[in-house]
Write a protein that holds these residues in place. Structure first.
Motif, PDB file in Angstrom:
ATOM      1  N   ALA A   5       0.842  -1.193   0.000  1.00  0.00           N
ATOM      2  CA  ALA A   5       0.000   0.000   0.000  1.00  0.00           C
ATOM      3  C   ALA A   5       0.874   1.238   0.000  1.00  0.00           C
ATOM      4  N   ALA A   6       0.357   2.316  -0.591  1.00  0.00           N
ATOM      5  CA  ALA A   6       1.079   3.594  -0.603  1.00  0.00           C
ATOM      6  C   ALA A   6       0.127   4.697  -1.028  1.00  0.00           C
ATOM      7  N   ILE A   7       0.504   5.919  -0.705  1.00  0.00           N
ATOM      8  CA  ILE A   7      -0.224   7.091  -1.197  1.00  0.00           C
ATOM      9  C   ILE A   7       0.287   7.391  -2.598  1.00  0.00           C
ATOM     10  N   SER A   8      -0.618   7.466  -3.577  1.00  0.00           N
ATOM     11  CA  SER A   8      -0.203   7.630  -4.967  1.00  0.00           C
ATOM     12  C   SER A   8      -0.278   9.062  -5.462  1.00  0.00           C
ATOM     13  N   THR A   9      -0.929   9.934  -4.736  1.00  0.00           N
ATOM     14  CA  THR A   9      -0.991  11.339  -5.114  1.00  0.00           C
ATOM     15  C   THR A   9       0.005  12.131  -4.277  1.00  0.00           C
ATOM     16  N   ALA A  10       0.263  13.359  -4.684  1.00  0.00           N
ATOM     17  CA  ALA A  10       1.204  14.199  -3.952  1.00  0.00           C
ATOM     18  C   ALA A  10       0.701  14.418  -2.531  1.00  0.00           C
ATOM     19  N   LEU A  11       1.608  14.301  -1.577  1.00  0.00           N
ATOM     20  CA  LEU A  11       1.222  14.448  -0.179  1.00  0.00           C
ATOM     21  C   LEU A  11       1.161  15.935   0.155  1.00  0.00           C
ATOM     22  N   ASP A  12       0.019  16.532  -0.191  1.00  0.00           N
ATOM     23  CA  ASP A  12      -0.192  17.955   0.010  1.00  0.00           C
ATOM     24  C   ASP A  12      -1.697  18.177   0.109  1.00  0.00           C
ATOM     25  N   GLN A  13      -2.094  19.347   0.525  1.00  0.00           N
ATOM     26  CA  GLN A  13      -3.524  19.623   0.584  1.00  0.00           C
ATOM     27  C   GLN A  13      -4.091  19.724  -0.815  1.00  0.00           C
ATOM     28  N   GLY A  14      -5.240  19.077  -1.025  1.00  0.00           N
ATOM     29  CA  GLY A  14      -5.883  19.093  -2.325  1.00  0.00           C
ATOM     30  C   GLY A  14      -7.289  18.552  -2.204  1.00  0.00           C
ATOM     31  N   ALA A  15      -7.995  18.540  -3.310  1.00  0.00           N
ATOM     32  CA  ALA A  15      -9.384  18.080  -3.283  1.00  0.00           C
ATOM     33  C   ALA A  15      -9.471  16.581  -3.006  1.00  0.00           C
ATOM     34  N   ILE A  16      -8.599  15.808  -3.669  1.00  0.00           N
ATOM     35  CA  ILE A  16      -8.670  14.355  -3.595  1.00  0.00           C
ATOM     36  C   ILE A  16      -7.275  13.782  -3.376  1.00  0.00           C
ATOM     37  N   SER A  17      -7.187  12.738  -2.581  1.00  0.00           N
ATOM     38  CA  SER A  17      -5.975  11.917  -2.481  1.00  0.00           C
ATOM     39  C   SER A  17      -6.335  10.486  -2.801  1.00  0.00           C
ATOM     40  N   ILE A  18      -5.360   9.730  -3.304  1.00  0.00           N
ATOM     41  CA  ILE A  18      -5.590   8.319  -3.632  1.00  0.00           C
ATOM     42  C   ILE A  18      -4.586   7.467  -2.873  1.00  0.00           C
ATOM     43  N   VAL A  19      -5.112   6.503  -2.129  1.00  0.00           N
ATOM     44  CA  VAL A  19      -4.291   5.497  -1.468  1.00  0.00           C
ATOM     45  C   VAL A  19      -4.579   4.182  -2.178  1.00  0.00           C
ATOM     46  N   ARG A  20      -3.551   3.509  -2.635  1.00  0.00           N
ATOM     47  CA  ARG A  20      -3.762   2.285  -3.427  1.00  0.00           C
ATOM     48  C   ARG A  20      -3.116   1.090  -2.747  1.00  0.00           C
ATOM     49  N   MET A  21      -3.697  -0.084  -3.025  1.00  0.00           N
ATOM     50  CA  MET A  21      -3.165  -1.361  -2.551  1.00  0.00           C
ATOM     51  C   MET A  21      -3.104  -2.329  -3.718  1.00  0.00           C
ATOM     52  N   SER A  22      -2.145  -3.254  -3.644  1.00  0.00           N
ATOM     53  CA  SER A  22      -2.028  -4.316  -4.637  1.00  0.00           C
ATOM     54  C   SER A  22      -1.579  -5.592  -3.945  1.00  0.00           C
ATOM     55  N   GLY A  23      -2.245  -6.702  -4.268  1.00  0.00           N
ATOM     56  CA  GLY A  23      -1.890  -7.988  -3.674  1.00  0.00           C
ATOM     57  C   GLY A  23      -3.128  -8.828  -3.433  1.00  0.00           C
TER      58      GLY A  23
END
Length: 443
Positions: A5-23
């Motif tokens: 798992a990891a955060i896939s978008t820039a770690l900053d304030q914004g409208a949306i963030s995406i955290v993704r998992m694979s496995g």
């Protein structure tokens, strides 16, 4: 494989963030944390709900969760992407919750590395993904798209097939020597094929230089004596006051840098300290750096003062740059008499530099062919292609000398392996680790 798992978008304030998992446990972990049911969710669907801590029952955020089931995913594993509100605190909180419930924090580039290891993409496509992320202009992005679509594999496949054909001829002759006369096989079949293959590889390598220029830009040093207008030229090219400009000779004492896009390629500009005799210790250091910049630059723009005759220091500078790819420009056209010398005349102070821009385009626009035809994309790929070229050259020399075909086959096999290594079909684990460590986290 375990679930990452990891955060896939820039770690900053914004409208949306995406955290993704694979496995294999990605969907199950998300199902445990979401108020919506994901256990039987079809692939490539989006589900609305809330992320909730199963221990404290605390609701963390309102989310949309995308579900992707293997094998039709980026990694060819089950994947989940949690679209949450783009606050730094809440994004990290959701990631920590995933890690606490069975996922492992992904390393840099690990999602793309899994895509490669699981056969979803080849190594050149993986490199192109990173190139797309790093692209700063339209040309770099276009080259990256070509790579993502597998242009290099399409380029190399015919060469690999031709090598297999040559290897097959050799092996048949070795196993069944009564079928062909060795000398006749070599001279009539193998040598023409090998020479033709080598010529085509030479053309690919020549075009690879164009690919590097378009992708990486042109390292360009602006050099000249003190107070000839180098800083004014840099500012005119950049269209901003990047360098300090005064009438005092020696104002620029260190390297000043900037980049500009000229159509489809980029100039990485270096305004160097004026080259002259001086007793100033600091200025001497700047001049030494200027001489080093001349050595390392792909293009040198030599600026001469067009308002006066060239002196001994100008001549020495012209001699120092004689073996470089250079453009000689005469500055201060606005205060000169009618130009008495043939060449490129500019007025950097007034922004009149069209003649220089035109000359740069004349020299480099030919390299834009790589935007239409596939090309190797980086030093790793070029080095392996050169290795294949050298191996085939050795094979041709051996055949011309009448050496045994089983010895010739060793060199041709080496050429084949080098091309396969470009695609990653033959690879070293340490190389993969180094390559993917340059990626962003979450990609």
């Amino acid at each position: 494989m375990d679930t990452i798992a990891a955060i896939s978008t820039a770690l900053d304030q914004g409208a949306i963030s995406i955290v993704r998992m694979s496995g294999e446990d990605a969907i199950a972990i998300a199902d445990t944390l979401c108020t919506c049911s994901l256990h039987d969710a079809p692939s490539h669907t989006i589900h609305y709900g809330y992320i909730k801590d199963p221990q404290s029952e605390e609701v963390l955020d309102e989310v949309l969760i995308s579900v992707f089931r293997a094998p039709k995913t980026f990694t060819r594993e089950d994947m989940v992407e949690i679209n949450c509100h783009g606050g730094i605190y809440i994004t990290r909180k959701i990631l920590r919750l995933l890690l606490a419930n069975g996922a492992r924090l992904a390393t840099r580039g690990e999602f793309t590395q899994r895509a490669f290891l699981n056969g979803r993409i080849d190594l050149t496509q993986a490199e192109a993904i990173n190139d797309m992320i790093a692209a700063e202009g339209a040309s770099e992005a276009k080259l990256a798209v070509q790579g993502i679509r597998g242009s290099i594999k399409k380029l190399l496949d015919p060469f690999l097939e031709e090598l297999l054909d040559i290897i097959a001829h050799i092996e048949v002759n070795i196993d069944y020597p009564e079928y062909d006369d060795v000398e006749q096989l070599t001279n009539e079949v193998l040598l023409p094929k090998a020479r033709d293959w080598a010529q085509k590889i030479n053309a690919i390598l020549a075009r690879a230089n164009s690919g590097k220029i378009v992708k990486e830009g042109i390292s360009t040093a602006i050099v000249g004596q003190a107070n000839v207008g180098k800083s004014s030229l840099l500012n005119a090219l950049l269209e901003e006051e990047k360098a300090i400009v005064t009438d005092i000779a020696g104002t620029t004492r260190d390297i000043v840098e900037g980049s500009i896009h000229l159509g489809a390629f980029t100039l990485h500009l270096i305004d160097t300290a004026g080259i002259r005799e001086t007793q100033d210790t600091v200025e001497k250091i700047g001049i030494a750096r200027s001489l080093k910049a001349i050595e390392e630059a792909q293009l040198v723009i030599v600026v001469l003062d067009g308002s006066k005759e060239a002196d001994q220091q100008d001549q020495e500078l012209l001699e120092k740059t004689a073996d470089k790819n250079r453009i000689i420009v005469y500055n201060k056209k606005d205060i000169s008499q009618a130009p008495s010398k043939e060449g490129i005349w500019i007025s950097a102070a007034n922004g009149e530099i069209d003649a220089l821009i035109k000359e740069i385009h004349r020299r480099y626009d030919e390299h834009l062919i790589v935007l239409k035809e596939p090309s190797l994309a980086n030093d790793r790929q070029i080095a392996l292609m050169m290795k294949a070229q050298q191996a085939m050259t050795q094979a041709i020399t051996a055949m011309e000398a009448g050496m045994e075909l089983d010895l010739v086959a060793i060199d041709i096999q080496e050429a084949y392996s080098a091309l396969k290594e470009i695609l990653g079909e033959v690879h070293r684990e340490d190389l993969l680790d180094a390559l993917f460590s340059n990626f962003c986290l979450g990609k």
